[in-house]
Design a protein around this motif. Structure first.
Motif, PDB file in Angstrom:
ATOM      1  N   ASP A  68      52.705 131.796 -34.715  1.00  0.00           N
ATOM      2  CA  ASP A  68      51.516 132.347 -34.063  1.00  0.00           C
ATOM      3  C   ASP A  68      50.702 131.276 -33.351  1.00  0.00           C
ATOM      4  OD1 ASP A  68      51.979 134.984 -34.739  1.00  0.00           O
ATOM      5  OD2 ASP A  68      50.794 134.892 -36.584  1.00  0.00           O
ATOM      6  N   THR A  69      50.940 130.032 -33.648  1.00  0.00           N
ATOM      7  CA  THR A  69      50.181 128.941 -33.022  1.00  0.00           C
ATOM      8  C   THR A  69      50.825 128.470 -31.717  1.00  0.00           C
ATOM      9  OG1 THR A  69      51.379 127.220 -34.231  1.00  0.00           O
ATOM     10  CG2 THR A  69      49.418 128.139 -35.295  1.00  0.00           C
ATOM     11  N   ILE A  70      51.966 129.026 -31.371  1.00  0.00           N
ATOM     12  CA  ILE A  70      52.719 128.579 -30.195  1.00  0.00           C
ATOM     13  C   ILE A  70      52.725 129.687 -29.149  1.00  0.00           C
ATOM     14  CG2 ILE A  70      54.965 127.768 -29.378  1.00  0.00           C
ATOM     15  CD1 ILE A  70      55.536 127.058 -32.383  1.00  0.00           C
ATOM     16  N   THR A  71      52.270 129.374 -27.941  1.00  0.00           N
ATOM     17  CA  THR A  71      52.313 130.354 -26.850  1.00  0.00           C
ATOM     18  C   THR A  71      53.571 130.136 -26.017  1.00  0.00           C
ATOM     19  OG1 THR A  71      51.118 128.957 -25.290  1.00  0.00           O
ATOM     20  CG2 THR A  71      49.787 130.455 -26.679  1.00  0.00           C
ATOM     21  N   VAL A  72      53.918 131.152 -25.257  1.00  0.00           N
ATOM     22  CA  VAL A  72      55.062 131.045 -24.353  1.00  0.00           C
ATOM     23  C   VAL A  72      54.817 129.906 -23.362  1.00  0.00           C
ATOM     24  CG1 VAL A  72      56.302 132.214 -22.483  1.00  0.00           C
ATOM     25  CG2 VAL A  72      55.764 133.446 -24.599  1.00  0.00           C
ATOM     26  N   ALA A  73      53.604 129.820 -22.842  1.00  0.00           N
ATOM     27  CA  ALA A  73      53.292 128.760 -21.874  1.00  0.00           C
ATOM     28  C   ALA A  73      53.531 127.374 -22.471  1.00  0.00           C
ATOM     29  CB  ALA A  73      51.847 128.896 -21.395  1.00  0.00           C
ATOM     30  N   SER A  74      53.181 127.184 -23.744  1.00  0.00           N
ATOM     31  CA  SER A  74      53.371 125.860 -24.356  1.00  0.00           C
ATOM     32  C   SER A  74      54.839 125.557 -24.630  1.00  0.00           C
ATOM     33  CB  SER A  74      52.549 125.735 -25.644  1.00  0.00           C
ATOM     34  OG  SER A  74      53.079 126.549 -26.670  1.00  0.00           O
ATOM     35  N   LEU A  75      55.652 126.577 -24.755  1.00  0.00           N
ATOM     36  CA  LEU A  75      57.090 126.372 -24.993  1.00  0.00           C
ATOM     37  C   LEU A  75      57.775 125.692 -23.820  1.00  0.00           C
ATOM     38  CD1 LEU A  75      58.506 129.630 -26.626  1.00  0.00           C
ATOM     39  CD2 LEU A  75      58.266 127.386 -27.675  1.00  0.00           C
ATOM     40  N   VAL A  76      57.237 125.883 -22.639  1.00  0.00           N
ATOM     41  CA  VAL A  76      57.925 125.380 -21.451  1.00  0.00           C
ATOM     42  C   VAL A  76      57.312 124.100 -20.893  1.00  0.00           C
ATOM     43  CG1 VAL A  76      58.905 127.621 -20.859  1.00  0.00           C
ATOM     44  CG2 VAL A  76      56.676 126.968 -19.929  1.00  0.00           C
ATOM     45  N   ASP A  77      56.456 123.452 -21.685  1.00  0.00           N
ATOM     46  CA  ASP A  77      55.982 122.128 -21.291  1.00  0.00           C
ATOM     47  C   ASP A  77      57.193 121.194 -21.247  1.00  0.00           C
ATOM     48  OD1 ASP A  77      53.337 122.914 -21.152  1.00  0.00           O
ATOM     49  OD2 ASP A  77      52.855 122.266 -23.187  1.00  0.00           O
ATOM     50  N   ALA A  78      57.052 120.080 -20.537  1.00  0.00           N
ATOM     51  CA  ALA A  78      58.137 119.099 -20.440  1.00  0.00           C
ATOM     52  C   ALA A  78      58.539 118.648 -21.842  1.00  0.00           C
ATOM     53  CB  ALA A  78      57.682 117.906 -19.599  1.00  0.00           C
ATOM     54  N   PRO A  79      59.788 118.477 -22.086  1.00  0.00           N
ATOM     55  CA  PRO A  79      60.923 118.440 -21.160  1.00  0.00           C
ATOM     56  C   PRO A  79      61.619 119.788 -20.977  1.00  0.00           C
ATOM     57  CG  PRO A  79      61.676 117.703 -23.296  1.00  0.00           C
ATOM     58  CD  PRO A  79      60.191 118.020 -23.435  1.00  0.00           C
ATOM     59  N   THR A  80      61.152 120.831 -21.678  1.00  0.00           N
ATOM     60  CA  THR A  80      61.856 122.111 -21.634  1.00  0.00           C
ATOM     61  C   THR A  80      61.791 122.775 -20.264  1.00  0.00           C
ATOM     62  OG1 THR A  80      61.342 122.393 -23.965  1.00  0.00           O
ATOM     63  CG2 THR A  80      62.109 124.336 -22.800  1.00  0.00           C
ATOM     64  N   GLY A  81      60.613 122.824 -19.656  1.00  0.00           N
ATOM     65  CA  GLY A  81      60.456 123.486 -18.357  1.00  0.00           C
ATOM     66  C   GLY A  81      61.380 122.940 -17.295  1.00  0.00           C
ATOM     67  N   PRO A  82      61.379 121.620 -17.079  1.00  0.00           N
ATOM     68  CA  PRO A  82      62.293 121.072 -16.072  1.00  0.00           C
ATOM     69  C   PRO A  82      63.771 121.359 -16.389  1.00  0.00           C
ATOM     70  CG  PRO A  82      60.567 119.489 -16.565  1.00  0.00           C
ATOM     71  CD  PRO A  82      60.426 120.620 -17.551  1.00  0.00           C
ATOM     72  N   LEU A  83      64.123 121.340 -17.654  1.00  0.00           N
ATOM     73  CA  LEU A  83      65.506 121.655 -18.017  1.00  0.00           C
ATOM     74  C   LEU A  83      65.832 123.103 -17.670  1.00  0.00           C
ATOM     75  CD1 LEU A  83      68.208 120.873 -19.324  1.00  0.00           C
ATOM     76  CD2 LEU A  83      67.247 121.628 -21.484  1.00  0.00           C
ATOM     77  N   LEU A  84      64.916 124.026 -17.976  1.00  0.00           N
ATOM     78  CA  LEU A  84      65.130 125.436 -17.634  1.00  0.00           C
ATOM     79  C   LEU A  84      65.325 125.615 -16.133  1.00  0.00           C
ATOM     80  CD1 LEU A  84      62.532 127.053 -20.029  1.00  0.00           C
ATOM     81  CD2 LEU A  84      64.970 127.593 -19.991  1.00  0.00           C
ATOM     82  N   LEU A  85      64.569 124.884 -15.348  1.00  0.00           N
ATOM     83  CA  LEU A  85      64.687 124.989 -13.888  1.00  0.00           C
ATOM     84  C   LEU A  85      65.986 124.399 -13.364  1.00  0.00           C
ATOM     85  CD1 LEU A  85      61.024 124.206 -12.842  1.00  0.00           C
ATOM     86  CD2 LEU A  85      62.233 126.393 -12.610  1.00  0.00           C
ATOM     87  N   SER A  86      66.582 123.495 -14.116  1.00  0.00           N
ATOM     88  CA  SER A  86      67.815 122.848 -13.654  1.00  0.00           C
ATOM     89  C   SER A  86      69.079 123.612 -14.032  1.00  0.00           C
ATOM     90  CB  SER A  86      67.906 121.427 -14.222  1.00  0.00           C
ATOM     91  OG  SER A  86      68.206 121.467 -15.617  1.00  0.00           O
ATOM     92  N   LEU A  87      68.947 124.661 -14.836  1.00  0.00           N
ATOM     93  CA  LEU A  87      70.131 125.406 -15.269  1.00  0.00           C
ATOM     94  C   LEU A  87      70.830 126.059 -14.086  1.00  0.00           C
ATOM     95  CD1 LEU A  87      68.790 127.216 -18.472  1.00  0.00           C
ATOM     96  CD2 LEU A  87      70.182 125.144 -18.350  1.00  0.00           C
TER      97      LEU A  87
END
Length: 153
Positions: free
Chosen positions: A122-141
């Protein structure tokens, strides 16, 4: 605790949509390909996420998927609760029922542990899940066979 494949796929789709350019709508098929999941599973996940108001799915030419504002602010705990089937962690009432069910303290302890698991999410938002390094990796898939995927290389 282990999440169902349905919840896992749903969360991956939400994460990918969280980093998508608003002008570049992702289709369900493209999301399935990028995340290496079966299209039918992705379609079911998108339908449920749409019901929950987390994803907006537009059909037809120029259609695609978009994360809603509510989806971006959603907590992982809330999503997992909505995506996972309701019920006990163990099957005390299965057929045949557990002979310890009348005096067992395990079910209560497991229920408390499950709630603690959700509370930690409950302390983790979707927006915080995609902070670096996850977001850039998701975009590179890239879909398998469509180029080099740095996540695999």
């Amino acid at each position: 605790m282990r999440l169902t494949a349905f919840a896992d796929i749903s969360l991956r789709i939400v994460m990918r949509l969280a980093v998508a350019d608003p002008d570049d709508l992702l289709t369900t098929r493209a999301a399935a390909d990028l995340l290496a999941v079966p299209y039918t599973h992705a379609a079911k996940a998108v339908a449920r996420l749409s019901e929950l108001g987390v994803v907006e799915a537009r059909r037809g030419r120029g259609g695609g998927l978009q994360l809603t504002a509510a989806g971006r602010e959603a907590t992982v705990g809330g999503l997992v609760r909505a995506l996972e089937p309701a019920g006990d962690v163990v099957g005390c009432e299965d057929d045949p029922p557990c002979p310890l069910r009348a005096a067992c303290r395990l079910r209560s302890a497991l229920r408390q542990a499950q709630e603690a698991f959700y509370a930690s999410l409950d302390t983790i938002t979707v927006a915080s899940l995609v902070d670096a390094p996850t977001g850039p990796l998701l975009l590179s898939l890239t879909p398998p066979g469509k180029g080099t995927n740095p996540a695999i290389a």
